[in-house]
Design a protein around this motif. Structure first.
Motif, PDB file in Angstrom:
ATOM      1  N   GLY A   9      30.984 -25.860  -2.861  1.00 17.17           N
ATOM      2  CA  GLY A   9      30.558 -24.474  -2.706  1.00 17.17           C
ATOM      3  C   GLY A   9      30.871 -24.001  -1.303  1.00 17.17           C
ATOM      4  O   GLY A   9      31.320 -24.773  -0.454  1.00 17.17           O
ATOM      5  N   SER A  63      28.372 -18.686  -5.993  1.00 19.71           N
ATOM      6  CA  SER A  63      29.675 -18.149  -6.397  1.00 19.71           C
ATOM      7  C   SER A  63      29.689 -16.634  -6.154  1.00 19.71           C
ATOM      8  O   SER A  63      28.624 -16.024  -5.983  1.00 19.71           O
ATOM      9  CB  SER A  63      29.936 -18.470  -7.871  1.00 19.71           C
ATOM     10  OG  SER A  63      28.936 -17.906  -8.684  1.00 19.71           O
ATOM     11  N   PRO A  64      30.869 -16.002  -6.102  1.00 21.55           N
ATOM     12  CA  PRO A  64      32.164 -16.592  -6.452  1.00 21.55           C
ATOM     13  C   PRO A  64      32.644 -17.575  -5.386  1.00 21.55           C
ATOM     14  O   PRO A  64      32.384 -17.395  -4.198  1.00 21.55           O
ATOM     15  CB  PRO A  64      33.097 -15.381  -6.535  1.00 21.55           C
ATOM     16  CG  PRO A  64      32.479 -14.362  -5.610  1.00 21.55           C
ATOM     17  CD  PRO A  64      30.998 -14.566  -5.738  1.00 21.55           C
ATOM     18  N   TYR A  65      33.331 -18.605  -5.861  1.00 21.02           N
ATOM     19  CA  TYR A  65      33.879 -19.611  -4.963  1.00 21.02           C
ATOM     20  C   TYR A  65      35.256 -19.168  -4.477  1.00 21.02           C
ATOM     21  O   TYR A  65      35.912 -18.338  -5.099  1.00 21.02           O
ATOM     22  CB  TYR A  65      34.005 -20.955  -5.685  1.00 21.02           C
ATOM     23  CG  TYR A  65      32.716 -21.463  -6.285  1.00 21.02           C
ATOM     24  CD1 TYR A  65      31.541 -21.497  -5.537  1.00 21.02           C
ATOM     25  CD2 TYR A  65      32.663 -21.923  -7.599  1.00 21.02           C
ATOM     26  CE1 TYR A  65      30.361 -21.973  -6.085  1.00 21.02           C
ATOM     27  CE2 TYR A  65      31.492 -22.412  -8.147  1.00 21.02           C
ATOM     28  CZ  TYR A  65      30.342 -22.436  -7.388  1.00 21.02           C
ATOM     29  OH  TYR A  65      29.170 -22.907  -7.932  1.00 21.02           O
ATOM     30  N   MET A  68      38.307 -20.864  -7.814  1.00 26.18           N
ATOM     31  CA  MET A  68      37.808 -21.214  -9.139  1.00 26.18           C
ATOM     32  C   MET A  68      38.633 -22.340  -9.745  1.00 26.18           C
ATOM     33  O   MET A  68      38.094 -23.283 -10.325  1.00 26.18           O
ATOM     34  CB  MET A  68      37.825 -20.012 -10.087  1.00 26.18           C
ATOM     35  CG  MET A  68      37.413 -20.387 -11.509  1.00 26.18           C
ATOM     36  SD  MET A  68      37.774 -19.137 -12.740  1.00 26.18           S
ATOM     37  CE  MET A  68      36.213 -18.292 -12.811  1.00 26.18           C
ATOM     38  N   GLY A  90      25.582 -21.155 -10.121  1.00 30.80           N
ATOM     39  CA  GLY A  90      27.024 -20.951 -10.239  1.00 30.80           C
ATOM     40  C   GLY A  90      27.732 -22.163 -10.801  1.00 30.80           C
ATOM     41  O   GLY A  90      28.730 -22.046 -11.512  1.00 30.80           O
ATOM     42  N   HIS A  94      30.305 -22.361 -14.097  1.00 28.57           N
ATOM     43  CA  HIS A  94      31.668 -22.899 -14.069  1.00 28.57           C
ATOM     44  C   HIS A  94      31.829 -24.080 -15.031  1.00 28.57           C
ATOM     45  O   HIS A  94      32.929 -24.314 -15.531  1.00 28.57           O
ATOM     46  CB  HIS A  94      32.061 -23.265 -12.638  1.00 28.57           C
ATOM     47  CG  HIS A  94      32.329 -22.048 -11.797  1.00 28.57           C
ATOM     48  ND1 HIS A  94      31.313 -21.211 -11.362  1.00 28.57           N
ATOM     49  CD2 HIS A  94      33.489 -21.499 -11.338  1.00 28.57           C
ATOM     50  CE1 HIS A  94      31.844 -20.210 -10.670  1.00 28.57           C
ATOM     51  NE2 HIS A  94      33.146 -20.361 -10.646  1.00 28.57           N
TER      52      HIS A  94
END
Length: 229
Positions: A9, A63-65, A68, A90, A94
């Motif tokens: 992360g 997220s968003p990371y 992805m 998050g 995923h």
């Protein structure tokens, strides 16, 4: 050799779920009398050598990371090779995307946080944000999650605005991934692979409930799996 886990992360020192993640590991390590390091690894820095260094991965909230695709690769590798893999908030989301793409065959499965107009949104924005809420969860009897908690319900805290798109729940249920936890409204909150040493995703953030006196059982179970890997 000392065991290590990768906390995947974009680490933010002021983000409470990240603080909770680090301290929860310390709580459970103390309970188990083991020494496992948790290293924060930006998703953009994930490489093929990740699993040469780490004995497990925790896909963290936030997220968003940055990447992805690299995150999904790490989840897939851990899933296929029996490496302990934990996903919260998050991370849970995923897990769903990786499973939809690589097991269900939806190569265009997407997350609304990255592409809100995609046609196959397996993760969509929640009608009502769960950020900051505590809710009661119900677990399926004899599931891994119920065994870990030693109970069929629990109260947990959330930090998210996205969840499983109800349109795709029947597809998720039709394969090897088990939906083993839901909230009082019946929404999907826990997934697991029963054939895997530890592959559990929770939309809630269990680390937020961990204390030195009462380490969270899910974190403890994950670290046990890493130690025994």
């Amino acid at each position: 050799m000392k065991k290590k886990i990768a906390l995947l992360g974009e680490y933010t020192p002021t983000f409470k779920p990240h603080i909770f993640t680090t301290t929860a590991i310390q709580h459970s390590c103390s309970l188990l009398s083991i020494d496992i390091d948790g290293d924060w690894v930006s998703t953009d820095d994930i490489s093929d050598s990740l699993f040469d260094i780490y004995s497990g991965i925790w896909v963290a909230p936030g997220s968003p990371y940055k990447s992805m695709e690299k995150t999904l690769w790490a989840i897939q590798y851990a899933r296929e090779n029996g490496i302990p893999c934990f996903g919260t908030c998050g991370g849970f989301q995923h897990f769903i995307i990786e499973y939809a793409r690589n097991i269900l065959g939806f190569e265009d499965a997407q997350h609304a946080e990255y592409d809100p107009y995609a046609s196959k949104l397996f993760i969509s924005q929640l009608d009502c944000s769960l950020a900051g809420r505590e809710m009661t969860l119900n677990f399926i009897a004899e599931s891994q999650i119920a065994t870990i908690y030693g109970a069929l319900n629990a109260v947990e805290r959330y930090y998210c605005n996205f969840g499983v798109n109800p349109e795709f729940i029947p597809l998720l249920k039709s394969n090897s991934l088990n939906i083993t936890g839901s909230d009082s409204e019946g929404e999907v909150r826990v997934i697991e692979l029963p054939s895997h040493p530890f592959f559990i995703g929770t939309l809630f953030v269990p680390q937020a409930q961990s204390t030195p006196e009462a380490p969270h059982p899910l974190v403890t179970a994950f670290l046990k799996a890493v130690f025994n890997y």
